[in-house]
Design a protein around this motif. Structure first.
Motif, PDB file in Angstrom:
ATOM      1  N   SER A  45     -60.963 -27.235  98.241  1.00 28.52           N
ATOM      2  CA  SER A  45     -60.265 -27.930  96.791  1.00 28.52           C
ATOM      3  C   SER A  45     -58.793 -27.382  96.963  1.00 28.52           C
ATOM      4  O   SER A  45     -58.319 -26.459  96.946  1.00 28.52           O
ATOM      5  CB  SER A  45     -60.707 -27.328  95.804  1.00 28.52           C
ATOM      6  OG  SER A  45     -59.949 -27.457  94.703  1.00 28.52           O
ATOM      7  N   THR A  46     -57.878 -28.631  97.180  1.00 28.20           N
ATOM      8  CA  THR A  46     -56.378 -28.295  97.411  1.00 28.20           C
ATOM      9  C   THR A  46     -55.869 -27.794  96.207  1.00 28.20           C
ATOM     10  O   THR A  46     -54.958 -26.772  96.405  1.00 28.20           O
ATOM     11  CB  THR A  46     -55.823 -29.545  97.755  1.00 28.20           C
ATOM     12  OG1 THR A  46     -56.383 -30.207  98.975  1.00 28.20           O
ATOM     13  CG2 THR A  46     -54.306 -29.650  97.806  1.00 28.20           C
ATOM     14  N   GLU A  47     -56.097 -28.126  95.061  1.00 22.07           N
ATOM     15  CA  GLU A  47     -55.645 -27.616  94.040  1.00 22.07           C
ATOM     16  C   GLU A  47     -56.018 -26.135  93.801  1.00 22.07           C
ATOM     17  O   GLU A  47     -55.115 -25.276  93.458  1.00 22.07           O
ATOM     18  CB  GLU A  47     -56.172 -28.120  92.663  1.00 22.07           C
ATOM     19  CG  GLU A  47     -55.889 -27.874  91.368  1.00 22.07           C
ATOM     20  CD  GLU A  47     -56.396 -28.724  90.211  1.00 22.07           C
ATOM     21  OE1 GLU A  47     -57.106 -28.334  89.313  1.00 22.07           O
ATOM     22  OE2 GLU A  47     -56.310 -29.945  90.220  1.00 22.07           O
ATOM     23  N   ASP A  48     -57.313 -25.730  93.957  1.00 21.07           N
ATOM     24  CA  ASP A  48     -57.581 -24.238  94.093  1.00 21.07           C
ATOM     25  C   ASP A  48     -57.082 -23.575  94.768  1.00 21.07           C
ATOM     26  O   ASP A  48     -56.428 -22.301  94.584  1.00 21.07           O
ATOM     27  CB  ASP A  48     -59.299 -24.298  94.187  1.00 21.07           C
ATOM     28  CG  ASP A  48     -59.863 -22.982  93.694  1.00 21.07           C
ATOM     29  OD1 ASP A  48     -59.451 -22.395  92.423  1.00 21.07           O
ATOM     30  OD2 ASP A  48     -60.729 -22.575  94.302  1.00 21.07           O
ATOM     31  N   LEU A  49     -56.670 -23.942  96.201  1.00 19.33           N
ATOM     32  CA  LEU A  49     -56.095 -23.301  97.150  1.00 19.33           C
ATOM     33  C   LEU A  49     -54.528 -22.955  96.927  1.00 19.33           C
ATOM     34  O   LEU A  49     -54.065 -21.960  96.959  1.00 19.33           O
ATOM     35  CB  LEU A  49     -56.195 -24.049  98.571  1.00 19.33           C
ATOM     36  CG  LEU A  49     -55.595 -23.291  99.762  1.00 19.33           C
ATOM     37  CD1 LEU A  49     -56.083 -21.967 100.054  1.00 19.33           C
ATOM     38  CD2 LEU A  49     -55.679 -24.099 101.071  1.00 19.33           C
ATOM     39  N   PHE A  50     -54.106 -24.280  96.401  1.00 17.49           N
ATOM     40  CA  PHE A  50     -52.615 -23.914  95.996  1.00 17.49           C
ATOM     41  C   PHE A  50     -52.514 -22.836  94.781  1.00 17.49           C
ATOM     42  O   PHE A  50     -51.472 -21.985  94.917  1.00 17.49           O
ATOM     43  CB  PHE A  50     -51.995 -25.269  95.448  1.00 17.49           C
ATOM     44  CG  PHE A  50     -51.574 -26.174  96.737  1.00 17.49           C
ATOM     45  CD1 PHE A  50     -51.013 -25.666  97.846  1.00 17.49           C
ATOM     46  CD2 PHE A  50     -51.525 -27.467  96.659  1.00 17.49           C
ATOM     47  CE1 PHE A  50     -50.785 -26.358  98.819  1.00 17.49           C
ATOM     48  CE2 PHE A  50     -51.154 -28.399  97.609  1.00 17.49           C
ATOM     49  CZ  PHE A  50     -50.828 -27.645  98.648  1.00 17.49           C
ATOM     50  N   GLU A  51     -53.371 -22.971  93.994  1.00 18.86           N
ATOM     51  CA  GLU A  51     -53.207 -21.844  92.689  1.00 18.86           C
ATOM     52  C   GLU A  51     -53.466 -20.455  93.271  1.00 18.86           C
ATOM     53  O   GLU A  51     -52.860 -19.509  93.181  1.00 18.86           O
ATOM     54  CB  GLU A  51     -54.662 -22.136  91.942  1.00 18.86           C
ATOM     55  CG  GLU A  51     -54.644 -21.437  90.469  1.00 18.86           C
ATOM     56  CD  GLU A  51     -55.569 -21.762  89.629  1.00 18.86           C
ATOM     57  OE1 GLU A  51     -56.347 -20.973  89.112  1.00 18.86           O
ATOM     58  OE2 GLU A  51     -55.659 -22.840  89.444  1.00 18.86           O
ATOM     59  N   GLU A  52     -54.397 -20.303  94.443  1.00 16.40           N
ATOM     60  CA  GLU A  52     -54.610 -18.927  95.034  1.00 16.40           C
ATOM     61  C   GLU A  52     -53.182 -18.458  95.883  1.00 16.40           C
ATOM     62  O   GLU A  52     -52.892 -17.296  95.935  1.00 16.40           O
ATOM     63  CB  GLU A  52     -56.028 -18.903  95.926  1.00 16.40           C
ATOM     64  CG  GLU A  52     -57.000 -19.051  94.838  1.00 16.40           C
ATOM     65  CD  GLU A  52     -58.077 -18.228  95.573  1.00 16.40           C
ATOM     66  OE1 GLU A  52     -58.003 -17.290  96.222  1.00 16.40           O
ATOM     67  OE2 GLU A  52     -59.238 -18.702  95.311  1.00 16.40           O
ATOM     68  N   MET A  53     -52.639 -19.653  96.747  1.00 12.47           N
ATOM     69  CA  MET A  53     -51.694 -19.362  97.562  1.00 12.47           C
ATOM     70  C   MET A  53     -50.385 -19.027  96.413  1.00 12.47           C
ATOM     71  O   MET A  53     -49.705 -18.121  97.029  1.00 12.47           O
ATOM     72  CB  MET A  53     -51.279 -20.399  98.254  1.00 12.47           C
ATOM     73  CG  MET A  53     -52.148 -20.754  99.455  1.00 12.47           C
ATOM     74  SD  MET A  53     -52.051 -22.004 100.329  1.00 12.47           S
ATOM     75  CE  MET A  53     -50.921 -21.828 101.207  1.00 12.47           C
ATOM     76  N   GLU A  54     -50.272 -19.601  95.543  1.00  7.95           N
ATOM     77  CA  GLU A  54     -49.213 -19.400  94.490  1.00  7.95           C
ATOM     78  C   GLU A  54     -49.343 -17.855  93.877  1.00  7.95           C
ATOM     79  O   GLU A  54     -48.361 -16.994  93.738  1.00  7.95           O
ATOM     80  CB  GLU A  54     -49.427 -20.183  93.190  1.00  7.95           C
ATOM     81  CG  GLU A  54     -48.860 -21.694  93.323  1.00  7.95           C
ATOM     82  CD  GLU A  54     -47.419 -21.691  93.385  1.00  7.95           C
ATOM     83  OE1 GLU A  54     -46.414 -20.893  93.002  1.00  7.95           O
ATOM     84  OE2 GLU A  54     -46.853 -22.615  93.969  1.00  7.95           O
ATOM     85  N   THR A  55     -50.463 -17.407  93.614  1.00  5.64           N
ATOM     86  CA  THR A  55     -50.780 -15.955  93.477  1.00  5.64           C
ATOM     87  C   THR A  55     -50.307 -14.917  94.481  1.00  5.64           C
ATOM     88  O   THR A  55     -49.514 -14.078  94.149  1.00  5.64           O
ATOM     89  CB  THR A  55     -52.216 -15.554  93.452  1.00  5.64           C
ATOM     90  OG1 THR A  55     -52.657 -16.426  92.241  1.00  5.64           O
ATOM     91  CG2 THR A  55     -52.478 -14.159  92.819  1.00  5.64           C
ATOM     92  N   VAL A  56     -50.441 -15.355  95.859  1.00  4.61           N
ATOM     93  CA  VAL A  56     -50.075 -14.591  96.821  1.00  4.61           C
ATOM     94  C   VAL A  56     -48.601 -14.597  97.135  1.00  4.61           C
ATOM     95  O   VAL A  56     -47.542 -13.616  96.974  1.00  4.61           O
ATOM     96  CB  VAL A  56     -50.551 -15.078  98.312  1.00  4.61           C
ATOM     97  CG1 VAL A  56     -49.928 -14.385  99.285  1.00  4.61           C
ATOM     98  CG2 VAL A  56     -52.006 -14.680  98.086  1.00  4.61           C
ATOM     99  N   LEU A  57     -47.903 -15.895  96.698  1.00  6.36           N
ATOM    100  CA  LEU A  57     -46.302 -15.963  96.843  1.00  6.36           C
ATOM    101  C   LEU A  57     -45.599 -15.264  95.768  1.00  6.36           C
ATOM    102  O   LEU A  57     -44.584 -14.777  95.676  1.00  6.36           O
ATOM    103  CB  LEU A  57     -46.028 -17.643  96.542  1.00  6.36           C
ATOM    104  CG  LEU A  57     -44.628 -17.897  97.083  1.00  6.36           C
ATOM    105  CD1 LEU A  57     -44.334 -17.727  98.289  1.00  6.36           C
ATOM    106  CD2 LEU A  57     -44.608 -19.450  96.684  1.00  6.36           C
ATOM    107  N   SER A  58     -46.370 -15.171  94.400  1.00  8.36           N
ATOM    108  CA  SER A  58     -45.641 -14.281  93.352  1.00  8.36           C
ATOM    109  C   SER A  58     -45.395 -13.142  93.793  1.00  8.36           C
ATOM    110  O   SER A  58     -44.724 -12.280  92.896  1.00  8.36           O
ATOM    111  CB  SER A  58     -46.541 -14.567  92.202  1.00  8.36           C
ATOM    112  OG  SER A  58     -47.893 -13.840  92.332  1.00  8.36           O
TER     113      SER A  58
END
Length: 191
Positions: free
Chosen positions: A175-188
Protein backbone atom coordinates in the motif's frame (compact mmCIF):
# COMPACT_ATOMS: atom_id res chain seq x y z
CA UNK A 1 5.21 -4.53 -19.69
CA UNK A 2 2.51 -6.92 -18.62
CA UNK A 3 0.73 -6.74 -15.31
CA UNK A 4 2.89 -7.81 -12.38
CA UNK A 5 6.24 -7.34 -14.14
CA UNK A 6 7.15 -4.11 -12.39
CA UNK A 7 7.54 -3.07 -8.79
CA UNK A 8 7.32 0.45 -7.44
CA UNK A 9 10.14 2.02 -5.45
CA UNK A 10 8.99 4.67 -3.01
CA UNK A 11 10.99 7.63 -1.78
CA UNK A 12 10.24 10.80 0.13
CA UNK A 13 12.33 13.92 0.62
CA UNK A 14 12.72 16.76 3.09
CA UNK A 15 14.85 19.90 2.65
CA UNK A 16 16.94 20.80 5.72
CA UNK A 17 19.53 23.60 5.74
CA UNK A 18 20.21 23.45 2.00
CA UNK A 19 20.40 19.63 1.89
CA UNK A 20 17.72 17.24 0.79
CA UNK A 21 17.17 14.22 3.02
CA UNK A 22 15.91 11.21 1.05
CA UNK A 23 14.23 8.19 2.58
CA UNK A 24 14.32 5.40 0.00
CA UNK A 25 12.53 2.09 0.11
CA UNK A 26 15.06 -0.68 -0.46
CA UNK A 27 14.07 -4.07 -1.85
CA UNK A 28 15.66 -6.57 -4.19
CA UNK A 29 13.90 -5.48 -7.39
CA UNK A 30 13.78 -1.78 -6.47
CA UNK A 31 15.82 1.20 -7.54
CA UNK A 32 18.98 2.07 -5.64
CA UNK A 33 19.97 5.59 -4.59
CA UNK A 34 22.74 5.39 -7.23
CA UNK A 35 20.12 4.78 -9.96
CA UNK A 36 17.99 7.68 -8.69
CA UNK A 37 21.07 9.94 -8.80
CA UNK A 38 21.84 8.92 -12.41
CA UNK A 39 18.21 9.52 -13.39
CA UNK A 40 18.18 13.03 -11.87
CA UNK A 41 21.54 13.88 -13.47
CA UNK A 42 20.21 12.90 -16.88
CA UNK A 43 17.80 15.87 -16.56
CA UNK A 44 20.20 18.25 -14.78
CA UNK A 45 21.37 19.85 -18.06
CA UNK A 46 17.86 21.13 -18.71
CA UNK A 47 17.72 23.15 -15.46
CA UNK A 48 17.97 26.86 -16.28
CA UNK A 49 20.72 28.04 -13.91
CA UNK A 50 23.97 30.04 -14.01
CA UNK A 51 25.63 27.30 -11.97
CA UNK A 52 25.72 23.78 -13.42
CA UNK A 53 23.37 21.44 -11.53
CA UNK A 54 24.66 18.05 -10.48
CA UNK A 55 23.08 15.55 -8.11
CA UNK A 56 25.05 13.36 -5.73
CA UNK A 57 24.37 11.60 -2.44
CA UNK A 58 25.94 10.65 0.86
CA UNK A 59 24.57 8.16 3.33
CA UNK A 60 23.78 9.77 6.66
CA UNK A 61 26.14 8.42 9.27
CA UNK A 62 25.47 8.69 12.95
CA UNK A 63 28.28 9.96 15.20
CA UNK A 64 27.59 8.36 18.51
CA UNK A 65 27.22 4.59 18.65
CA UNK A 66 26.29 4.55 22.34
CA UNK A 67 23.61 7.17 21.77
CA UNK A 68 22.17 5.04 18.97
CA UNK A 69 21.99 1.85 21.02
CA UNK A 70 20.56 3.73 24.02
CA UNK A 71 17.74 5.01 21.80
CA UNK A 72 16.71 1.42 21.03
CA UNK A 73 13.97 -0.12 23.10
CA UNK A 74 15.60 -3.54 22.78
CA UNK A 75 18.81 -5.01 21.34
CA UNK A 76 18.12 -8.39 19.76
CA UNK A 77 21.55 -9.45 18.50
CA UNK A 78 25.15 -8.33 18.22
CA UNK A 79 27.83 -9.54 15.82
CA UNK A 80 31.31 -9.02 17.24
CA UNK A 81 34.01 -8.98 14.56
CA UNK A 82 37.32 -10.22 15.99
CA UNK A 83 40.75 -11.04 14.61
CA UNK A 84 41.17 -14.64 13.45
CA UNK A 85 44.15 -15.04 15.82
CA UNK A 86 41.61 -15.35 18.64
CA UNK A 87 40.79 -18.86 17.31
CA UNK A 88 44.28 -20.09 18.29
CA UNK A 89 44.58 -18.06 21.50
CA UNK A 90 44.75 -19.55 25.00
CA UNK A 91 41.14 -18.52 25.51
CA UNK A 92 39.64 -20.56 22.66
CA UNK A 93 42.50 -22.83 21.57
CA UNK A 94 40.47 -24.10 18.58
CA UNK A 95 43.25 -24.14 15.99
CA UNK A 96 46.34 -22.22 14.98
CA UNK A 97 45.84 -23.18 11.32
CA UNK A 98 44.12 -20.00 10.21
CA UNK A 99 46.00 -19.22 6.98
CA UNK A 100 42.90 -19.92 4.86
CA UNK A 101 40.51 -18.24 7.29
CA UNK A 102 39.32 -14.69 6.55
CA UNK A 103 40.92 -11.99 8.68
CA UNK A 104 37.67 -11.23 10.53
CA UNK A 105 35.81 -13.88 12.50
CA UNK A 106 32.24 -13.14 13.57
CA UNK A 107 30.91 -14.04 17.00
CA UNK A 108 27.13 -13.78 16.89
CA UNK A 109 25.34 -13.15 20.19
CA UNK A 110 21.55 -13.24 20.45
CA UNK A 111 19.27 -12.20 23.29
CA UNK A 112 17.05 -14.72 25.00
CA UNK A 113 13.41 -14.49 24.00
CA UNK A 114 12.04 -11.06 24.98
CA UNK A 115 15.34 -10.13 26.71
CA UNK A 116 17.70 -7.27 25.91
CA UNK A 117 21.50 -7.50 25.47
CA UNK A 118 22.12 -3.78 25.92
CA UNK A 119 24.64 -4.23 28.77
CA UNK A 120 26.59 -6.85 26.79
CA UNK A 121 26.70 -4.55 23.76
CA UNK A 122 27.85 -1.59 25.83
CA UNK A 123 30.66 -3.69 27.40
CA UNK A 124 31.88 -4.91 23.99
CA UNK A 125 31.78 -1.37 22.62
CA UNK A 126 33.85 -0.16 25.62
CA UNK A 127 36.50 -2.80 24.84
CA UNK A 128 36.47 -1.80 21.18
CA UNK A 129 36.92 1.87 22.08
CA UNK A 130 39.56 0.95 24.65
CA UNK A 131 41.85 -0.05 21.80
CA UNK A 132 41.72 -3.82 22.29
CA UNK A 133 42.96 -5.12 18.96
CA UNK A 134 41.05 -8.39 19.08
CA UNK A 135 37.72 -6.58 18.58
CA UNK A 136 37.54 -4.85 15.20
CA UNK A 137 33.93 -3.78 14.91
CA UNK A 138 30.45 -4.37 16.22
CA UNK A 139 27.15 -4.74 14.38
CA UNK A 140 23.91 -4.48 16.36
CA UNK A 141 20.31 -5.32 15.47
CA UNK A 142 17.56 -3.96 17.69
CA UNK A 143 14.13 -2.40 17.77
CA UNK A 144 13.23 1.25 18.13
CA UNK A 145 10.31 2.68 20.10
CA UNK A 146 8.02 2.14 17.06
CA UNK A 147 9.02 -1.57 17.16
CA UNK A 148 10.79 -1.28 13.79
CA UNK A 149 14.05 -3.18 13.25
CA UNK A 150 17.15 -0.95 13.31
CA UNK A 151 20.70 -2.02 12.33
CA UNK A 152 23.82 -0.09 13.24
CA UNK A 153 27.50 -0.80 12.74
CA UNK A 154 30.52 0.81 14.41
CA UNK A 155 32.38 1.06 11.08
CA UNK A 156 29.73 3.16 9.48
CA UNK A 157 26.62 3.90 11.43
CA UNK A 158 24.03 4.22 8.69
CA UNK A 159 20.53 4.15 9.97
CA UNK A 160 18.32 1.48 8.44
CA UNK A 161 14.76 1.20 9.64
CA UNK A 162 12.29 -1.47 8.67
CA UNK A 163 8.63 -0.65 8.27
CA UNK A 164 5.66 -2.94 7.77
CA UNK A 165 3.11 -1.38 5.43
CA UNK A 166 -0.10 -3.18 4.55
CA UNK A 167 -0.14 -5.41 1.46
CA UNK A 168 -2.97 -5.99 -0.98
CA UNK A 169 -4.04 -9.57 -0.23
CA UNK A 170 -4.91 -10.28 -3.89
CA UNK A 171 -1.93 -8.75 -5.72
CA UNK A 172 0.67 -8.71 -2.92
CA UNK A 173 1.40 -5.08 -3.75
CA UNK A 174 2.43 -2.78 -0.90
CA UNK A 175 0.00 0.00 0.00
CA UNK A 176 1.69 3.18 -1.22
CA UNK A 177 -0.33 5.36 1.14
CA UNK A 178 0.57 3.20 4.14
CA UNK A 179 4.26 3.04 3.16
CA UNK A 180 4.49 6.82 2.73
CA UNK A 181 2.88 7.27 6.15
CA UNK A 182 5.52 5.01 7.76
CA UNK A 183 8.35 6.67 5.81
CA UNK A 184 7.11 10.09 7.00
CA UNK A 185 7.46 8.83 10.58
CA UNK A 186 11.08 7.87 9.88
CA UNK A 187 11.74 11.23 8.17
CA UNK A 188 10.35 13.14 11.13
CA UNK A 189 13.42 12.00 13.15
CA UNK A 190 15.60 14.31 11.04
CA UNK A 191 15.57 18.01 11.99
Amino acid sequence: MEEGETQKTHLITKAINGDVIVILEKHQAGLTIQQVKHYLNSFAFSVDSDVPVRFDFEAIAKDNFLEEIESMSRIISADVYVDKQLLGSEVLDFSERTNTVKHEVIISVKAKNKDNIFDFTRDVYAKLNGGHNEIQRLRVVGRNTDNNVVKINTDFIERQEYVKPRRNEVTGEISTEDLFEEMETVLSNFN
